[in-house]
Motif scaffolding. Structure first.
Motif, mmCIF file in Angstrom:
data_model
loop_
_atom_site.group_PDB
_atom_site.id
_atom_site.type_symbol
_atom_site.label_atom_id
_atom_site.label_comp_id
_atom_site.label_asym_id
_atom_site.label_seq_id
_atom_site.Cartn_x
_atom_site.Cartn_y
_atom_site.Cartn_z
ATOM 1 N N GLU A 48 0.812 -1.206 0.000
ATOM 2 C CA GLU A 48 0.000 0.000 0.000
ATOM 3 C C GLU A 48 0.851 1.264 0.000
ATOM 4 N N VAL A 49 0.312 2.295 -0.659
ATOM 5 C CA VAL A 49 0.892 3.630 -0.533
ATOM 6 C C VAL A 49 0.239 4.283 0.675
ATOM 7 N N ARG A 50 1.016 4.484 1.719
ATOM 8 C CA ARG A 50 0.527 5.190 2.902
ATOM 9 C C ARG A 50 1.311 6.481 3.049
ATOM 10 N N ALA A 51 0.686 7.466 3.626
ATOM 11 C CA ALA A 51 1.338 8.772 3.727
ATOM 12 C C ALA A 51 0.993 9.414 5.064
ATOM 13 N N GLU A 52 1.986 10.091 5.632
ATOM 14 C CA GLU A 52 1.780 10.829 6.875
ATOM 15 C C GLU A 52 1.469 12.283 6.558
ATOM 16 N N SER A 63 -11.323 25.937 2.428
ATOM 17 C CA SER A 63 -10.427 24.962 1.799
ATOM 18 C C SER A 63 -9.371 24.490 2.786
ATOM 19 N N VAL A 64 -8.765 23.381 2.473
ATOM 20 C CA VAL A 64 -7.663 22.849 3.272
ATOM 21 C C VAL A 64 -6.589 22.327 2.327
ATOM 22 N N THR A 65 -5.343 22.608 2.665
ATOM 23 C CA THR A 65 -4.207 22.096 1.898
ATOM 24 C C THR A 65 -3.413 21.162 2.787
ATOM 25 N N LEU A 66 -3.285 19.917 2.344
ATOM 26 C CA LEU A 66 -2.562 18.899 3.090
ATOM 27 C C LEU A 66 -1.211 18.648 2.436
ATOM 28 N N THR A 67 -0.180 18.573 3.241
ATOM 29 C CA THR A 67 1.134 18.162 2.764
ATOM 30 C C THR A 67 1.387 16.759 3.305
ATOM 31 N N LEU A 68 1.644 15.819 2.406
ATOM 32 C CA LEU A 68 1.754 14.404 2.761
ATOM 33 C C LEU A 68 3.151 13.880 2.445
ATOM 34 N N ARG A 69 3.664 13.033 3.333
ATOM 35 C CA ARG A 69 4.936 12.346 3.068
ATOM 36 C C ARG A 69 4.625 10.881 2.791
ATOM 37 N N PRO A 70 4.689 10.445 1.528
ATOM 38 C CA PRO A 70 4.334 9.063 1.190
ATOM 39 C C PRO A 70 5.461 8.091 1.523
ATOM 40 N N CYS A 97 -11.311 11.304 -4.799
ATOM 41 C CA CYS A 97 -10.275 11.615 -5.783
ATOM 42 C C CYS A 97 -9.803 13.058 -5.627
ATOM 43 N N TYR A 98 -8.482 13.243 -5.610
ATOM 44 C CA TYR A 98 -7.891 14.575 -5.536
ATOM 45 C C TYR A 98 -6.661 14.618 -6.442
ATOM 46 N N SER A 99 -6.390 15.800 -6.956
ATOM 47 C CA SER A 99 -5.227 15.982 -7.833
ATOM 48 C C SER A 99 -4.095 16.636 -7.067
ATOM 49 N N PRO A 100 -2.893 16.070 -7.099
ATOM 50 C CA PRO A 100 -1.746 16.759 -6.502
ATOM 51 C C PRO A 100 -1.568 18.128 -7.141
ATOM 52 N N ALA A 101 -1.237 19.119 -6.328
ATOM 53 C CA ALA A 101 -1.059 20.483 -6.832
ATOM 54 C C ALA A 101 0.407 20.860 -6.949
ATOM 55 N N ASN A 102 1.291 20.037 -6.427
ATOM 56 C CA ASN A 102 2.720 20.367 -6.453
ATOM 57 C C ASN A 102 3.351 20.012 -7.790
ATOM 58 N N SER A 103 4.529 20.539 -8.011
ATOM 59 C CA SER A 103 5.302 20.203 -9.205
ATOM 60 C C SER A 103 5.764 18.756 -9.134
ATOM 61 N N ALA A 107 11.597 18.497 -4.902
ATOM 62 C CA ALA A 107 12.762 17.763 -4.414
ATOM 63 C C ALA A 107 12.521 17.078 -3.077
ATOM 64 N N ASP A 108 11.534 17.540 -2.313
ATOM 65 C CA ASP A 108 11.312 16.979 -0.984
ATOM 66 C C ASP A 108 10.510 15.690 -0.997
ATOM 67 N N GLY A 109 9.967 15.302 -2.163
ATOM 68 C CA GLY A 109 9.212 14.064 -2.260
ATOM 69 C C GLY A 109 7.834 14.125 -1.637
ATOM 70 N N LEU A 110 7.388 15.301 -1.240
ATOM 71 C CA LEU A 110 6.088 15.442 -0.605
ATOM 72 C C LEU A 110 4.984 15.614 -1.651
ATOM 73 N N ILE A 111 3.751 15.375 -1.225
ATOM 74 C CA ILE A 111 2.567 15.536 -2.073
ATOM 75 C C ILE A 111 1.685 16.607 -1.463
ATOM 76 N N GLU A 112 1.199 17.522 -2.291
ATOM 77 C CA GLU A 112 0.299 18.567 -1.813
ATOM 78 C C GLU A 112 -1.085 18.352 -2.412
#
Length: 373
Positions: A48-52, A63-70, A97-103, A107-112
């Motif tokens: 599984e892909v899990r993220a903190e 609105s809410v913006t979540l930053t996730l570390r997968p 369903c949500y679309s990542p907004a980050n590039s 470089a940090d490997g995070l998902i927004e």
């Protein structure tokens, strides 16, 4: 200690092969390997892909913006694609369903991920009010054909409305990271200036990059945008006179998207317009012709077929199968049909009578049907 990074390195080691083996699955039955791994770290998983959740921000009032570390199972995405986020609410797993907004080059490997909390949005309200840093969620791999092509267009037009800004925001950020030299127009629609997600960042981008033009259109008057009102052909011609030369990417509310599609279709430019939407065809349900029973084999429950979707009938029987969009898009409700025929409530198409996986939110039983639930 960064436990998420440790989980990545842990699961990239030789132990992954051992933990993925049939022997490991047999030894950990009935719970499975992941149930034991999460006792040490909730982000650890073999498959599984899990993220903190590492940060929670509120760019606008709704609105809410979540930053996730997968964890290390995440395979990345193409700018514009979406993923399926699963959270547990009151003991029930819910998927949206949500679309990542980050590039894609972050470089940090995070998902927004950014979501608008609608008044009737059960999951989106939970994301805004209930998630805290440290919460672990489950993700799917990225999906969808709405994405920047590998050969970047010279002229790009990004059109968004409301929370549809997220996939095109990813496209813009990705192009900027690649130092794209072509002209980019970012045309965004929302009710008021206070409703615009990423407003400050977009204004700064337009000020710092000569090739980026920001056009804000607010439905309510006297908001200070470049445009007012709703999308129209006349408005488009005045704001983006060379729109026919651009490769356009569109995401927003259904009514706005339909209006944009109509213009492109009338101009014979359909192949130059790419779009993303999370809506489905309306469900057609005829409860008056219902016959037979619905059998939930694993739960040992039986219900008289009411003619509703199998998801509705399962819930009416007191069961809580996993579900998400409830319109046949996210596939969270997919389960095994072991017997019987179902009708797709979107198309009217009948299934085969044998075993197969079906989406119970858009499947209506025809006669007696047995599910592995």
């Amino acid at each position: 200690m960064n436990t998420a990074n440790n989980s990545n390195s842990f699961l990239k080691s030789g132990l992954r092969r051992v933990l993925s083996s049939r022997l490991a699955e047999t030894l950990t039955t009935p719970h499975g390997v992941d149930r034991y791994l999460e006792l040490f770290n909730p982000t650890w998983s073999v498959h599984e892909v899990r993220a903190e959740v590492v940060a929670v921000k509120h760019g606008t009032a709704d609105s809410v913006t979540l930053t996730l570390r997968p964890n290390g199972n995440w395979q990345g995405f193409r700018a514009g694609q979406f993923l399926r986020l699963t959270v547990e609410i009151n003991g029930v797993r819910r998927m949206r369903c949500y679309s990542p907004a980050n590039s894609v080059h972050a470089a940090d490997g995070l998902i927004e991920l950014t979501a608008k909390a609608h008044a009737t949005g059960f999951v989106s309200k939970h994301l805004k009010q209930g998630l805290q840093p440290g919460t672990v969620v489950t993700l799917s791999q990225a999906d969808g054909v709405f994405a920047l092509p590998d050969q970047r267009p010279d002229r790009v037009l990004l059109i968004s409305g409301g929370s549809g800004i997220t996939p095109v925001m990813s496209m813009l950020r990705t192009l900027l990271d690649e130092k794209h030299q072509g002209r980019i127009t970012f045309l965004h629609y929302c009710n008021t200036a206070l409703d615009m997600i990423y407003a400050s960042e977009l204004a700064l981008i337009a000020a710092q990059h000569a090739n980026v033009e920001l056009i804000r259109c607010y439905a309510q008057p006297e908001q200070g945008g470049e445009l007012q009102g709703f999308f129209s052909r006349e408005q488009l011609r005045a704001a983006v006179p060379d729109y026919a030369e651009a490769t356009a990417f569109l995401c927003g509310p259904p009514a706005m998207m339909a209006a944009v599609e109509k213009v492109w279709a009338e101009d014979g430019l359909g192949d130059r317009l790419h779009l993303e939407r999370f809506t489905a065809a309306p469900l057609v349900i005829d409860g008056g012709s219902a016959e037979g029973e619905v059998r939930f084999a694993r739960s040992e429950r039986l219900a008289v077929n009411s003619g509703a979707t199998l998801l509705d009938q399962a819930e009416a029987a007191g069961l809580r199968p996993e579900s998400g969009c409830r319109m046949g898009i996210c596939k969270a409700c997919t389960c095994r049909k072991t017997h019987g025929v179902v009708r797709d409530a979107r198309t009217g198409e009948l299934s085969e009578a044998g075993e197969q996986d079906i989406q119970i939110c858009v499947s209506v039983p025809v006669g007696t049907v047995t599910l592995d639930i």
